[in-house]
Design an enzyme around this catalytic site. Structure first.
Site, mmCIF file in Angstrom:
data_model
loop_
_atom_site.group_PDB
_atom_site.id
_atom_site.type_symbol
_atom_site.label_atom_id
_atom_site.label_comp_id
_atom_site.label_asym_id
_atom_site.label_seq_id
_atom_site.Cartn_x
_atom_site.Cartn_y
_atom_site.Cartn_z
ATOM 1 N N SER A 241 0.829 -1.215 0.000
ATOM 2 C CA SER A 241 0.000 0.000 0.000
ATOM 3 C C SER A 241 0.860 1.262 0.000
ATOM 4 O O SER A 241 0.617 2.199 -0.767
ATOM 5 C CB SER A 241 -0.985 0.003 1.177
ATOM 6 O OG SER A 241 -0.371 -0.389 2.373
ATOM 7 N N HIS A 271 -1.876 -9.037 1.879
ATOM 8 C CA HIS A 271 -1.637 -7.780 2.607
ATOM 9 C C HIS A 271 -2.818 -7.573 3.579
ATOM 10 O O HIS A 271 -3.103 -8.462 4.388
ATOM 11 C CB HIS A 271 -1.466 -6.665 1.561
ATOM 12 C CG HIS A 271 -0.904 -5.369 2.054
ATOM 13 N ND1 HIS A 271 -0.327 -5.205 3.273
ATOM 14 C CD2 HIS A 271 -0.859 -4.129 1.460
ATOM 15 C CE1 HIS A 271 0.072 -3.947 3.414
ATOM 16 N NE2 HIS A 271 -0.249 -3.272 2.331
ATOM 17 N N HIS A 318 5.789 -13.024 7.239
ATOM 18 C CA HIS A 318 5.978 -11.621 6.850
ATOM 19 C C HIS A 318 7.153 -11.510 5.885
ATOM 20 O O HIS A 318 8.105 -12.289 5.988
ATOM 21 C CB HIS A 318 6.227 -10.728 8.074
ATOM 22 C CG HIS A 318 5.958 -9.293 7.794
ATOM 23 N ND1 HIS A 318 6.911 -8.446 7.288
ATOM 24 C CD2 HIS A 318 4.828 -8.557 7.912
ATOM 25 C CE1 HIS A 318 6.378 -7.250 7.128
ATOM 26 N NE2 HIS A 318 5.116 -7.281 7.489
ATOM 27 N N ARG A 327 3.205 -5.504 16.913
ATOM 28 C CA ARG A 327 1.803 -5.063 16.809
ATOM 29 C C ARG A 327 0.876 -6.185 17.273
ATOM 30 O O ARG A 327 -0.191 -5.930 17.831
ATOM 31 C CB ARG A 327 1.484 -4.649 15.363
ATOM 32 C CG ARG A 327 2.403 -3.545 14.842
ATOM 33 C CD ARG A 327 2.194 -3.278 13.358
ATOM 34 N NE ARG A 327 2.485 -4.442 12.537
ATOM 35 C CZ ARG A 327 2.297 -4.512 11.228
ATOM 36 N NH1 ARG A 327 1.813 -3.472 10.574
ATOM 37 N NH2 ARG A 327 2.594 -5.608 10.554
ATOM 38 N N ASP A 373 -2.222 -8.978 11.709
ATOM 39 C CA ASP A 373 -3.576 -9.405 11.335
ATOM 40 C C ASP A 373 -4.049 -10.622 12.120
ATOM 41 O O ASP A 373 -5.245 -10.917 12.139
ATOM 42 C CB ASP A 373 -3.614 -9.725 9.832
ATOM 43 C CG ASP A 373 -3.246 -8.516 8.991
ATOM 44 O OD1 ASP A 373 -3.699 -7.412 9.335
ATOM 45 O OD2 ASP A 373 -2.500 -8.677 8.009
HETATM 46 N N1 CMX Z 1 1.328 -20.052 5.383
HETATM 47 C C1 CMX Z 1 1.756 -20.896 4.418
HETATM 48 N N2 CMX Z 1 2.798 -20.666 3.616
HETATM 49 C C2 CMX Z 1 3.482 -19.513 3.822
HETATM 50 C C3 CMX Z 1 3.131 -18.610 4.826
HETATM 51 C C4 CMX Z 1 1.987 -18.888 5.621
HETATM 52 N N3 CMX Z 1 1.530 -18.056 6.558
HETATM 53 N N4 CMX Z 1 4.001 -17.571 4.789
HETATM 54 C C5 CMX Z 1 4.867 -17.824 3.788
HETATM 55 N N5 CMX Z 1 4.536 -18.993 3.186
HETATM 56 C C6 CMX Z 1 5.174 -19.596 2.025
HETATM 57 C C7 CMX Z 1 5.077 -18.652 0.829
HETATM 58 O O1 CMX Z 1 3.798 -18.738 0.214
HETATM 59 C C8 CMX Z 1 6.226 -19.152 -0.039
HETATM 60 O O2 CMX Z 1 5.805 -20.326 -0.668
HETATM 61 P P1 CMX Z 1 6.306 -20.698 -2.179
HETATM 62 O O3 CMX Z 1 7.792 -20.759 -2.113
HETATM 63 O O4 CMX Z 1 5.632 -21.994 -2.452
HETATM 64 O O5 CMX Z 1 5.823 -19.576 -3.053
HETATM 65 C C9 CMX Z 1 7.291 -19.513 1.014
HETATM 66 O O6 CMX Z 1 6.564 -19.755 2.239
HETATM 67 C C10 CMX Z 1 8.324 -18.465 1.260
HETATM 68 O O7 CMX Z 1 7.658 -17.246 1.580
HETATM 69 P P2 CMX Z 1 8.379 -16.160 2.515
HETATM 70 O O8 CMX Z 1 9.589 -15.687 1.801
HETATM 71 O O9 CMX Z 1 8.520 -16.677 3.882
HETATM 72 O O10 CMX Z 1 7.260 -15.027 2.581
HETATM 73 P P3 CMX Z 1 6.925 -13.915 1.486
HETATM 74 O O11 CMX Z 1 7.758 -12.730 1.755
HETATM 75 O O12 CMX Z 1 6.921 -14.459 0.116
HETATM 76 O O13 CMX Z 1 5.393 -13.590 1.847
HETATM 77 C C11 CMX Z 1 3.560 -13.072 3.234
HETATM 78 C C12 CMX Z 1 5.052 -12.848 3.001
HETATM 79 C C13 CMX Z 1 3.099 -12.155 4.363
HETATM 80 C C14 CMX Z 1 2.801 -12.689 1.950
HETATM 81 C C15 CMX Z 1 3.328 -14.552 3.596
HETATM 82 O O14 CMX Z 1 3.985 -14.852 4.800
HETATM 83 C C16 CMX Z 1 1.857 -14.926 3.674
HETATM 84 O O15 CMX Z 1 1.267 -15.269 2.644
HETATM 85 N N6 CMX Z 1 1.251 -14.877 4.915
HETATM 86 C C17 CMX Z 1 -0.157 -15.131 5.076
HETATM 87 C C18 CMX Z 1 -0.961 -13.917 4.640
HETATM 88 C C19 CMX Z 1 -0.794 -12.784 5.636
HETATM 89 O O16 CMX Z 1 -0.913 -12.952 6.833
HETATM 90 N N7 CMX Z 1 -0.578 -11.575 5.111
HETATM 91 C C20 CMX Z 1 -0.518 -10.359 5.953
HETATM 92 C C21 CMX Z 1 0.867 -9.746 6.062
HETATM 93 C C22 CMX Z 1 0.841 -8.475 6.899
HETATM 94 C C23 CMX Z 1 0.081 -7.389 6.208
HETATM 95 O O17 CMX Z 1 0.515 -6.889 5.175
HETATM 96 O O18 CMX Z 1 -0.995 -7.013 6.684
#
Ligand code: CMX
Length: 441
Positions: A241, A271, A318, A327, A373
């Site tokens: 964002s 996000h 994250h 948070r 979240d």
């Molecule tokens: N559950 C399952 N798998 C997850 C995961 C979770 N909570 N977090 C990361 N992974 C996976 C990724 O999808 C990725 O998989 P692939 O290699 O198959 O694509 C792998 O682990 C590596 O990811 P990462 O480098 O650890 O994390 P990213 O920086 O790519 O993604 C985030 C970060 C937040 C998008 C991810 O942790 C996620 O999808 N979390 C769940 C959604 C969430 O809570 N989002 C809110 C974030 C905070 C906000 O902005 O409000």
């Protein structure tokens, strides 16, 4: 010039001179190397953005102008000594760089109240949308439709000198922040209270007024809203964002355009939408397991099933953080102090025990710990705001404080249009693999 604007300009113009000096003297200096892995993994870790409002440390979490969340909860002005800080105080800190006095914060609350009038056509735009359009769709469209009010747009058309862009940006930003609570509450009452709207109360603070217009006048909810608006306000510049607003603003699109675009990014499930996904997923678990109080073994099996289905565990992980999000901890402390034995809050705490070891064992997930979240929905739900499809709008109201403070800084610094270079996949392959392994795709 009113005094908050004057103070902001005094501070920001010093930094602007520093920005220009560094740019002029050191433009050729190499400050980082970029790996192919970084480019192919969402540009993580590349120092590409100048953002002064806050800085995120992977282990310690967010600091706003150097202050951690516990420090802010102690130092920022409050309405009552045992309450939560007023978000106006954090906005002042991010804009001007100093902890405000009680009087500064009161003045800012009053300033927002005088700017809070939303033109009727914006409500007409919301009303023209089907009620089944998501609250974030309505919120982004409403912000965009308010661009009719842009002072910057008019100043630009009138030929304003570029060194004064910041002035009309500041006015737009202040007006937009002041109006967001009314937009959000309007969408909430439209969707969930049969269009029974509540007028703003200009005597209330910014977050208190949002709660009031949503129909929530208890001191408990005002306290929660103040905490909520403070902890969601900013997360340095690279999140989707904040980065979107900065990028769109770099084309000199007005702050309404830039923030509407930012909100369509916040609406994504990786996000801000995660704050509603968390509640949705927990309710699905309760329904599937047919109990509000599952055992740790049942919860663990459910988590593994979600992962096997190729889904993420919402509220965990994250892109930058590598420890529990402070948070999350702030909300956990709030729950410990004010909430006893709430089934959903208990389930959030149980997940905090069960999820991280499972995610750690997978190996590839860089951060198995909860983010902001994971907690926020359970607190809102406890206090009766149960319509969780609305939760991301609350995140969006709060995030304006940091993102729009940064956007105003961008114009004082005279930041240019943003334009990174892109290449076809072949170009990247040629950088690393010029030999026989080369395959056509
Ligand atoms: N559950 C399952 N798998 C997850 C995961 C979770 N909570 N977090 C990361 N992974 C996976 C990724 O999808 C990725 O998989 P692939 O290699 O198959 O694509 C792998 O682990 C590596 O990811 P990462 O480098 O650890 O994390 P990213 O920086 O790519 O993604 C985030 C970060 C937040 C998008 C991810 O942790 C996620 O999808 N979390 C769940 C959604 C969430 O809570 N989002 C809110 C974030 C905070 C906000 O902005 O409000």
């Amino acid at each position: 010039m009113e005094y908050i604007k004057y103070r902001f300009f005094q501070k920001a113009s010093k930094c602007s001179k520093e920005f220009q000096r560094i740019k002029n003297e050191y433009s050729d200096k190499v400050i980082a190397q970029v790996t192919l892995g970084q480019v192919f993994s969402g540009m993580k870790g590349i120092p590409l953005l100048v953002t002064d409002t806050s800085k995120l440390d992977p282990n310690e979490g967010i600091r706003f102008k150097g202050y951690s969340i516990p420090e802010l909860r102690e130092k920022l002005p409050k309405i009552s000594p045992d309450g939560e800080p007023l978000p106006e105080g954090l906005f002042y800190l991010m804009l001007i760089g100093e902890i405000p006095t009680q009087e500064d914060v009161t003045n800012l609350s009053k300033d927002f109240a005088t700017r809070a009038h939303v033109p009727q056509h914006v409500f007409d735009v919301i009303d023209a949308m089907p009620k089944n359009s998501r609250p974030m769709t309505q919120f982004s469209a409403a912000i965009l439709s308010m661009a009719t009010e842009s002072i910057f747009q008019k100043a630009y058309r009138a030929g304003v000198n570029k060194k004064y862009y910041w002035d009309s940006f500041y006015e737009d930003v202040m007006n937009l922040i002041a109006r967001l609570p009314h937009l959000a509450a309007y969408i909430y009452r439209r969707n969930f209270y049969n269009d029974k709207h509540i007028e703003p109360n200009p005597r209330l603070d910014w977050a208190g007024n949002l709660a009031h217009m949503m129909g929530q006048d208890s001191e408990d909810i005002r306290r929660l809203f103040r905490l909520y608006m403070v902890i969601h306000a900013d997360h340095e510049g690279g999140n989707v964002s904040a980065h979107t607003a900065h990028l769109v603003g770099s084309a000199l699109s007005n702050p309404y355009y830039a923030y509407a675009a930012a909100m369509t990014g916040l609406a994504g499930p990786l996000h801000g939408f995660a704050n509603q996904d968390v509640i949705h997923w927990m309710f699905q678990m309760i329904e599937d397991l047919d109990t509000e109080t599952p055992t740790d073994e049942q919860v663990a099996a459910y988590i593994k099933q979600t992962l096997e289905e190729g889904r993420v565990i919402p509220g965990y992980g994250h892109a930058v953080l590598r420890k529990t999000d402070p948070r999350f901890t702030a909300q956990q402390e709030f729950a410990e102090k004010y909430i006893k034995d709430d089934p959903l809050v208990n389930l959030v705490n149980q997940l905090y025990r069960v999820v991280p070891p499972i995610l750690s064992n997978i190996g590839k997930i860089k951060n198995p710990w909860p983010n902001v979240d994971a907690y926020s929905g359970s607190l809102l739900y406890h206090y009766g705001i149960k319509e969780y499809t609305f939760y991301t709008v609350l995140f969006g109201v709060s995030r304006a404080l940091g993102v729009l403070a940064s956007l105003t800084n961008d114009r004082v610094y005279g930041m240019p249009i943003e334009r990174p270079t892109s290449h076809p996949l072949e170009w990247f392959r040629d950088q690393v693999d010029k030999g026989e392994n080369k395959r056509k795709c």
